[in-house]
Design an enzyme around this catalytic site. Structure first.
Site, PDB file in Angstrom:
ATOM      1  N   LYS A 175       0.609  -1.212  -0.005  1.00  0.00           N
ATOM      2  CA  LYS A 175      -0.102   0.029   0.232  1.00  0.00           C
ATOM      3  C   LYS A 175       1.107   1.371   0.242  1.00  0.00           C
ATOM      4  O   LYS A 175       1.860   1.859   1.151  1.00  0.00           O
ATOM      5  CB  LYS A 175      -1.333   0.023   1.435  1.00  0.00           C
ATOM      6  CG  LYS A 175      -1.884   1.316   1.020  1.00  0.00           C
ATOM      7  CD  LYS A 175      -2.097   1.624   3.076  1.00  0.00           C
ATOM      8  CE  LYS A 175      -2.267   3.623   2.528  1.00  0.00           C
ATOM      9  NZ  LYS A 175      -1.913   4.277   1.515  1.00  0.00           N
ATOM     10  N   GLU A 250       8.741   1.204  11.397  1.00  0.00           N
ATOM     11  CA  GLU A 250       9.537   2.766  11.351  1.00  0.00           C
ATOM     12  C   GLU A 250       9.380   4.091  11.498  1.00  0.00           C
ATOM     13  O   GLU A 250       8.519   4.198  10.667  1.00  0.00           O
ATOM     14  CB  GLU A 250      10.990   2.514  10.458  1.00  0.00           C
ATOM     15  CG  GLU A 250      11.823   3.306   9.933  1.00  0.00           C
ATOM     16  CD  GLU A 250      12.145   4.083   9.444  1.00  0.00           C
ATOM     17  OE1 GLU A 250      12.353   5.395   9.730  1.00  0.00           O
ATOM     18  OE2 GLU A 250      12.615   4.075   8.560  1.00  0.00           O
ATOM     19  N   CYS A 284      12.918  10.872   7.678  1.00  0.00           N
ATOM     20  CA  CYS A 284      13.175  10.489   9.075  1.00  0.00           C
ATOM     21  C   CYS A 284      13.768  11.106  10.603  1.00  0.00           C
ATOM     22  O   CYS A 284      13.881  10.723  11.029  1.00  0.00           O
ATOM     23  CB  CYS A 284      12.306   9.030   8.893  1.00  0.00           C
ATOM     24  SG  CYS A 284      13.722   7.378   8.168  1.00  0.00           S
ATOM     25  N   GLU A 385       8.354  16.138  15.602  1.00  0.00           N
ATOM     26  CA  GLU A 385       9.061  16.120  14.603  1.00  0.00           C
ATOM     27  C   GLU A 385       8.040  17.352  13.625  1.00  0.00           C
ATOM     28  O   GLU A 385       7.069  16.786  13.575  1.00  0.00           O
ATOM     29  CB  GLU A 385       9.016  14.982  14.217  1.00  0.00           C
ATOM     30  CG  GLU A 385       9.594  14.695  12.725  1.00  0.00           C
ATOM     31  CD  GLU A 385       9.431  13.368  12.239  1.00  0.00           C
ATOM     32  OE1 GLU A 385      10.461  12.369  11.988  1.00  0.00           O
ATOM     33  OE2 GLU A 385       7.966  12.326  12.578  1.00  0.00           O
TER      34      GLU A 385
END
Length: 490
Positions: A175, A250, A284, A385
């Site tokens: 996906k 992750e 990331c 973040e």
């Protein structure tokens, strides 16, 4: 005219029964480059059912490692033949520079080659710990792997999951992120040209709340691997409890980049720029917190800000562009809101901070490289973040304070130390609670090394032999070398 993308189920390209399509934009100019389907729950379940049946047939899972390696090499070769097109599609869909997209495409092909090569290596363990009992430890495929990838590295993240999952002998459901499915479609077009058996690989586009949730909840999915935000990762973990499937995550990061007084200043500044502004900060593992020792703080900041101001922002197809667009208007607005909060909290906005709407970038989603200085650990721009071209520079006194500040975060994905004192650098990097770290470098890595984080940055690892382990079960087989009655009850 924009291409209407299709689902890839059971070796066939099919339209979704849902007539609603999503416009896929080029974030550099808002041009519609494709229209993507929004698959239904039923279509996702059908793909999972077929993948399970194909796995149980043994058409792929029973093949020898060498036979699977041959198909992975076919995929690698097809990708290498189409590197230019893959890079072009990635640039248009994600907004990154062509240079970055070309690097991603080459790395993606190399990932298939690496896992093909890994399959040629002997694996397993055998030992005799008990008299007349020979024990073997073997690895086996898990079954159906649900692979859910983010929008920041649509091509590379897809391949980081597809290659080891197929290498291990699993069936897969991929996906892609709703807004960046284009390169995944191209990868499956190339897979379709290889000898991979029909029904092993499926591409299902759609929303996270429908397709992603269905994959995570399904009792017929044996492992789910997700890369994305920590919040969504938590939801996937909860959804996966139905059949206690294996989960690999992750997730986010707020990674520290520690610069000591004795660092080579030019090298430290250069890598600190690369650490946050590569990929427009939508990475990331970005070094979004720079910690600078007080003795060089002012000099570092002056040099850093000067160079940040000189970064050329522009469309990815402009060879002079050094930093590309933000992936979507929604995400651009989120970054700009963080910048507003940073100023409100008292951070010193040393440069940047605004959307760029000039020189042909009027319709694109571009943000200036943004640097906050004199920040404190309690600020939102330091703790949360941002996932954009925004960096916070903080001062520290000594090793102990540097480590304390570096680890004062819920995340633990990456981190770096810059110092010409190798003993000190090693002392500090060993204390940084993160899974991906560097000494006198940033962002440099390779497919052989495991990728993943500590704390709320995730569970499990991608890449290397560890990435293959994520898609395998470990089984012990015990062989009685002297079969005779055990007479336990006599």
């Amino acid at each position: 005219m924009a291409q209407n993308l299709k689902l890839y189920i059971n070796g066939e390209w099919v339209d979704s029964s849902n007539p609603e399509m999503q416009d896929i934009l080029n974030p550099a100019n808002q041009e519609v480059i494709a229209k993507a389907p929004k698959a239904t729950k039923e279509e996702t379940e059908e793909a999972i059912k077929i993948a399970k049946s194909a796995f149980e047939s043994g058409a792929w899972s029973d093949r020898t490692p060498q036979e699977r390696a041959k198909v992975l090499l076919q995929i690698a070769e097809k990708m290498e033949e189409n590197l230019d097109e893959l890079a072009e599609l990635e640039m248009k869909n994600n907004g990154k520079t062509l240079r970055e997209a070309q690097s991603d495409a080459a790395d993606a092909a190399n990932t298939f080659r690496y896992y093909a090569g890994l399959l040629d290596h002997p694996s397993g363990v055998t030992y005799q710990a008990i008299e007349d009992l020979q024990t073997m430890i073997v690895k086996e495929p898990m079954g159906v792997a649900g692979l859910i990838v983010p929008w920041n590295f649509p091509l590379l993240m897809s391949v980081w999951k597809i290659a080891p999952a197929l290498a291990a002998g699993n069936s897969i459901i991929l996906k892609p992120a709703e807004i960046t499915p284009v390169t995944a479609v191209k990868v499956f077009e190339l897979i379709d040209q290889t000898d991979l058996p029909k029904g092993i690989a499926h591409l299902v586009m759609g929303s996270g709340s429908v397709v992603g949730q269905t994959i995570a909840e399904s009792d017929d999915v044996d492992v789910v691997s997700f890369t994305g935000s920590t919040g969504v990762g938590r939801n996937i973990m909860q959804a996966a409890t139905g059949n206690l499937k294996k989960v690999s995550l992750e997730l986010g990061g707020k990674s520290p980049n520690i610069i000591f007084d004795d660092a080579d200043l030019e090298t430290a500044v250069d890598y600190a720029l690369f650490g946050i502004f590569m990929g427009s900060g939508q990475v990331c593992s970005s070094g979004s917190r720079i910690l600078v020792q007080e003795g060089i703080y002012d000099e570092f900041v002056a040099k850093y800000v000067e160079k940040a101001k000189g970064i050329k922002v522009g469309p990815g197809n402009d060879e002079s562009s050094q930093m590309g667009a933000i992936v979507s208007e929604k995400h651009m607005e989120s970054i700009l809101e963080y910048i507003r909060i940073g100023k409100e909290e008292g951070g010193n906005l040393a440069c940047g901070g605004s959307r760029i709407q000039r020189d042909g970038m009027e319709k694109g989603f571009f943000i200036e490289p943004t640097v906050f200085t004199d920040v404190t650990s309690d600020m939102k721009i330091v703790r949360e973040e941002i996932f954009g071209p925004v960096v916070a520079i903080q001062k520290f006194k000594d090793e102990a304070e540097a480590v304390r500040i570096a680890n004062d975060t819920e995340f633990g994905l990456a981190g770096a130390v810059f110092s010409e004192d190798q003993n000190k650098a090693m002392r500090v990097i060993r204390k940084v609670r993160a899974g991906i770290t560097w000494v006198n470098a940033y962002h440099l890595t390779n497919v052989q090394a495991p990728w993943g984080g500590y704390k709320q940055s995730g569970i499990g690892r991608s890449l290397g032999t560890y990435g293959l382990d994520e898609y395998q079960e470990t089984k012990q087989i015990n062989i009685n070398l002297d079969p005779k009655p055990i007479r336990f009850f006599e």
